[in-house]
Motif scaffolding. Sequence first.
Motif, PDB file in Angstrom:
ATOM      1  N   TRP A   1      -4.965  -2.855  -2.348  1.00 26.78           N
ATOM      2  CA  TRP A   1      -3.811  -1.985  -2.109  1.00 26.78           C
ATOM      3  C   TRP A   1      -3.540  -1.835  -0.615  1.00 26.78           C
ATOM      4  O   TRP A   1      -4.454  -1.564   0.173  1.00 26.78           O
ATOM      5  CB  TRP A   1      -4.028  -0.608  -2.721  1.00 26.78           C
ATOM      6  CG  TRP A   1      -4.106  -0.597  -4.216  1.00 26.78           C
ATOM      7  CD1 TRP A   1      -5.178  -0.254  -4.985  1.00 26.78           C
ATOM      8  CD2 TRP A   1      -3.058  -0.949  -5.123  1.00 26.78           C
ATOM      9  NE1 TRP A   1      -4.876  -0.381  -6.317  1.00 26.78           N
ATOM     10  CE2 TRP A   1      -3.571  -0.799  -6.438  1.00 26.78           C
ATOM     11  CE3 TRP A   1      -1.744  -1.392  -4.972  1.00 26.78           C
ATOM     12  CZ2 TRP A   1      -2.827  -1.056  -7.580  1.00 26.78           C
ATOM     13  CZ3 TRP A   1      -0.988  -1.661  -6.103  1.00 26.78           C
ATOM     14  CH2 TRP A   1      -1.517  -1.494  -7.383  1.00 26.78           C
ATOM     15  N   GLY A   2      -2.296  -2.031  -0.245  1.00 28.90           N
ATOM     16  CA  GLY A   2      -1.870  -1.826   1.132  1.00 28.90           C
ATOM     17  C   GLY A   2      -2.240  -2.923   2.095  1.00 28.90           C
ATOM     18  O   GLY A   2      -1.915  -2.835   3.285  1.00 28.90           O
TER      19      GLY A   2
ATOM     20  N   GLY B   1       6.796  -2.061  -0.948  1.00 26.63           N
ATOM     21  CA  GLY B   1       6.298  -0.932  -0.174  1.00 26.63           C
ATOM     22  C   GLY B   1       5.434  -0.017  -1.018  1.00 26.63           C
ATOM     23  O   GLY B   1       4.254  -0.269  -1.250  1.00 26.63           O
ATOM     24  N   SER B   2       6.029   1.086  -1.501  1.00 25.41           N
ATOM     25  CA  SER B   2       5.249   2.084  -2.239  1.00 25.41           C
ATOM     26  C   SER B   2       4.565   1.488  -3.471  1.00 25.41           C
ATOM     27  O   SER B   2       3.451   1.886  -3.825  1.00 25.41           O
ATOM     28  CB  SER B   2       6.149   3.252  -2.657  1.00 25.41           C
ATOM     29  OG  SER B   2       7.197   2.825  -3.508  1.00 25.41           O
ATOM     30  N   ASN B   3       5.203   0.546  -4.126  1.00 21.11           N
ATOM     31  CA  ASN B   3       4.615  -0.042  -5.333  1.00 21.11           C
ATOM     32  C   ASN B   3       3.332  -0.814  -5.032  1.00 21.11           C
ATOM     33  O   ASN B   3       2.486  -0.989  -5.905  1.00 21.11           O
ATOM     34  CB  ASN B   3       5.625  -0.956  -6.033  1.00 21.11           C
ATOM     35  CG  ASN B   3       5.283  -1.198  -7.483  1.00 21.11           C
ATOM     36  OD1 ASN B   3       4.893  -0.268  -8.183  1.00 21.11           O
ATOM     37  ND2 ASN B   3       5.424  -2.422  -7.935  1.00 21.11           N
ATOM     38  N   CYS B   4       3.197  -1.285  -3.789  1.00 24.14           N
ATOM     39  CA  CYS B   4       1.993  -2.003  -3.361  1.00 24.14           C
ATOM     40  C   CYS B   4       1.154  -1.174  -2.385  1.00 24.14           C
ATOM     41  O   CYS B   4       0.191  -1.693  -1.802  1.00 24.14           O
ATOM     42  CB  CYS B   4       2.373  -3.332  -2.705  1.00 24.14           C
ATOM     43  SG  CYS B   4       3.186  -4.513  -3.798  1.00 24.14           S
TER      44      CYS B   4
ATOM     45  N   THR C   1      -0.882  -8.166  -9.443  1.00 25.47           N
ATOM     46  CA  THR C   1      -2.013  -8.973  -8.992  1.00 25.47           C
ATOM     47  C   THR C   1      -3.060  -8.114  -8.298  1.00 25.47           C
ATOM     48  O   THR C   1      -4.270  -8.270  -8.518  1.00 25.47           O
ATOM     49  CB  THR C   1      -1.523 -10.086  -8.041  1.00 25.47           C
ATOM     50  OG1 THR C   1      -0.548 -10.883  -8.711  1.00 25.47           O
ATOM     51  CG2 THR C   1      -2.671 -10.965  -7.578  1.00 25.47           C
ATOM     52  N   ILE C   2      -2.596  -7.182  -7.469  1.00 27.01           N
ATOM     53  CA  ILE C   2      -3.523  -6.283  -6.780  1.00 27.01           C
ATOM     54  C   ILE C   2      -4.320  -5.458  -7.785  1.00 27.01           C
ATOM     55  O   ILE C   2      -5.551  -5.321  -7.673  1.00 27.01           O
ATOM     56  CB  ILE C   2      -2.765  -5.356  -5.813  1.00 27.01           C
ATOM     57  CG1 ILE C   2      -2.166  -6.162  -4.655  1.00 27.01           C
ATOM     58  CG2 ILE C   2      -3.683  -4.260  -5.276  1.00 27.01           C
ATOM     59  CD1 ILE C   2      -1.231  -5.363  -3.764  1.00 27.01           C
TER      60      ILE C   2
ATOM     61  N   TYR D   1       3.027  11.169  -2.523  1.00 30.80           N
ATOM     62  CA  TYR D   1       2.568  11.982  -1.402  1.00 30.80           C
ATOM     63  C   TYR D   1       1.051  11.959  -1.244  1.00 30.80           C
ATOM     64  O   TYR D   1       0.531  12.249  -0.166  1.00 30.80           O
ATOM     65  CB  TYR D   1       3.101  13.409  -1.501  1.00 30.80           C
ATOM     66  CG  TYR D   1       2.436  14.299  -2.533  1.00 30.80           C
ATOM     67  CD1 TYR D   1       1.187  14.863  -2.290  1.00 30.80           C
ATOM     68  CD2 TYR D   1       3.082  14.607  -3.724  1.00 30.80           C
ATOM     69  CE1 TYR D   1       0.586  15.695  -3.221  1.00 30.80           C
ATOM     70  CE2 TYR D   1       2.486  15.435  -4.652  1.00 30.80           C
ATOM     71  CZ  TYR D   1       1.240  15.975  -4.404  1.00 30.80           C
ATOM     72  OH  TYR D   1       0.647  16.798  -5.321  1.00 30.80           O
ATOM     73  N   SER D   2       0.309  11.608  -2.311  1.00 30.28           N
ATOM     74  CA  SER D   2      -1.150  11.549  -2.186  1.00 30.28           C
ATOM     75  C   SER D   2      -1.654  10.125  -1.992  1.00 30.28           C
ATOM     76  O   SER D   2      -2.603   9.902  -1.225  1.00 30.28           O
ATOM     77  CB  SER D   2      -1.828  12.174  -3.410  1.00 30.28           C
ATOM     78  OG  SER D   2      -1.403  11.547  -4.609  1.00 30.28           O
ATOM     79  N   ASP D   3      -1.029   9.147  -2.638  1.00 35.11           N
ATOM     80  CA  ASP D   3      -1.476   7.755  -2.521  1.00 35.11           C
ATOM     81  C   ASP D   3      -0.890   7.056  -1.300  1.00 35.11           C
ATOM     82  O   ASP D   3      -1.481   6.108  -0.778  1.00 35.11           O
ATOM     83  CB  ASP D   3      -1.101   6.966  -3.783  1.00 35.11           C
ATOM     84  CG  ASP D   3      -1.949   7.345  -4.984  1.00 35.11           C
ATOM     85  OD1 ASP D   3      -3.187   7.315  -4.861  1.00 35.11           O
ATOM     86  OD2 ASP D   3      -1.368   7.690  -6.026  1.00 35.11           O
TER      87      ASP D   3
END
Length: 615
Positions: free
Chosen positions: A379-380, A323-326, A358-359, A263-265
């Motif tokens: 990220w993202g 998705g969320s993991n990246c 990798t990110i 919810y924050s990231d």
Amino acid sequence: MARGYIGKMLWVNLSNHKLKDEVLDEKLCRRFIGGYGLGANIVFSLQKAGVTPLDQDSILGILTGPLTGTAALGGSRYTVVGKSPLTGGWGDANSGGDFGPYLKFAGYDAVFFTGRSEKPIYLFINNGKAELRDAAHLWSKDCYETEDILKLELGKNVKVACIGPSGERLVLIASVINDRGRAAGRSGLGAVMGSKRLKAVAVKGNMKVSVAHEKRASDLRKKYLRELGGTIAWLGNHGTAFVAAGSAHSGDSPVKNWGGVGYSDLPDIESFAAENITSRRIRKYSCYRCPIGCGAHMKAGAGDYEYEEGSHRPEYETLAMFGSNCLNNNIESIMKLNDICNRYGIDTISAGSVIAFTIECYENKLITQADTGGIEMTWGNHQSIVEMTEKLAKREGFGDIIADGVKVAAERIGQGAGKYAMHIQGQELPAHDPKHDYHWGIPYMLDPTPARHTQNAEIFRPLGQVVQLDRKAYANEGMEYRIGSALHHIVNCSGMCAFVYSCLPNTSVLVEFMNAVTGWDLTLEELIKTGERILNMRQAFNIREGLNLTEFKIPDRLLGKPPFKEGPLAGVTINKDVWFKEYLAAIDWSSETAKPNRKKLQELGLEDLAQELWP
């Protein structure tokens, strides 16, 4: 021969192109059912210890189960087995679609491959007749192209399981793909298939699977179709994608390579909403005679991300890992990533994990744009995520460094990169956090194929099953999990879909279908014992290969070390020692070596195995 089986296995020596039929032994079937149960017994018996997974002496198997291709609910599954190039131990991967049933309709319960062909080759089985054919024109083609070409050459009713360019290039996270997007994804067995220069298996036939009590099986199907419950409505409409949005914020999905809080990231998860994804659907589809129909074909991609109409809807694991993991909430990019992985033949769980790794290495300056070929891995950054995944699939540039999974990638990068590599014994973690639901932890850490979400006896259980597990309990559940796990091995090896199993009213339905199809007089107790036998057979393979799962390194982040300071998992840590102590005691494996107890093996009728492990 028991009913439910065709009664034949095919052995294919790819070195000398010799094919041999072998009668399937009914006693062996009752002891190991099919799938990875039968596969583990056969590979253990015939493959020498120490053979490397990509060596020509390794054995690759494709097996069905007795319920595959019958009236039994969810009888659509097949399994690929062999030694995993990721873990160095037992490997298996399960897939649905139509390929498994049609392998039986073509005349075989199982096919095993040995040796290595000098040139690319494929196997064609047509109503009991098998032959090897040249695959030079298929080599370098993606999985969609391969299937399309073979349908043009062999007929549109042919079913195909194949590898893509990633498997050909021995990418260690490569999968076997059937039905243009169904994946036998885990364990890296697409690389084993590629090492043998086996491009595809094409099957065609109309042979009937003999059922012992056909009317009884049909009546059971009609009866329990009316009694299916659980999540069937949501699965039927949205597939596994229906949990993606909620899981991103509940603590279930990994966030920011397992180091973040949803919810924050990643506050904006609207794009993951089930309705949003389903709105892109053009039609639903089902695996063979499935009552749920959780699959969907999607509209063509447009704009930045083009992919052809009819591509598969991403599953939950794909949505979460890319998705969320990246920290990527661009749904069109994830649709494209799913298409890339299906075309090239890559496990989306491992691929998403590798990209997140990798990110994090890039963000912490362990690698630079000079290393990544100018790709800004932040990220993202969905454009970079897509571009690097394509590099991985082709083994191009930095993609070659990360193509063999996070464990190998961390070793190649060095500089302490291992702390960002989320894996157990080389296999990347799936997209469910055991700190959110503790019962993911036991299969991740203690199954002979580590880091597996498809071995969770709590999630995949019928309503009213004998095993009732508290999602947040640590202690006093080892024996109950032993029973649930044993039954789930039966489900996997029988050819029944785990989702269908989870929607059944109770466990006795599995017993009823097994008896109606095979003509046996199985009891629930015998099935539990058989499931334990299968578990021990898989683990014996690991023991002989020198693996000790009690020594596998578990990532600190998985255990909550240090614990999150905010979010739904704030302060939550995992005491894995409780699981190890209770579950290993319940299944009679050594707490120090995870070696099955001699007496336990003898009780399971595995005297030969006991003698080999305890000389």
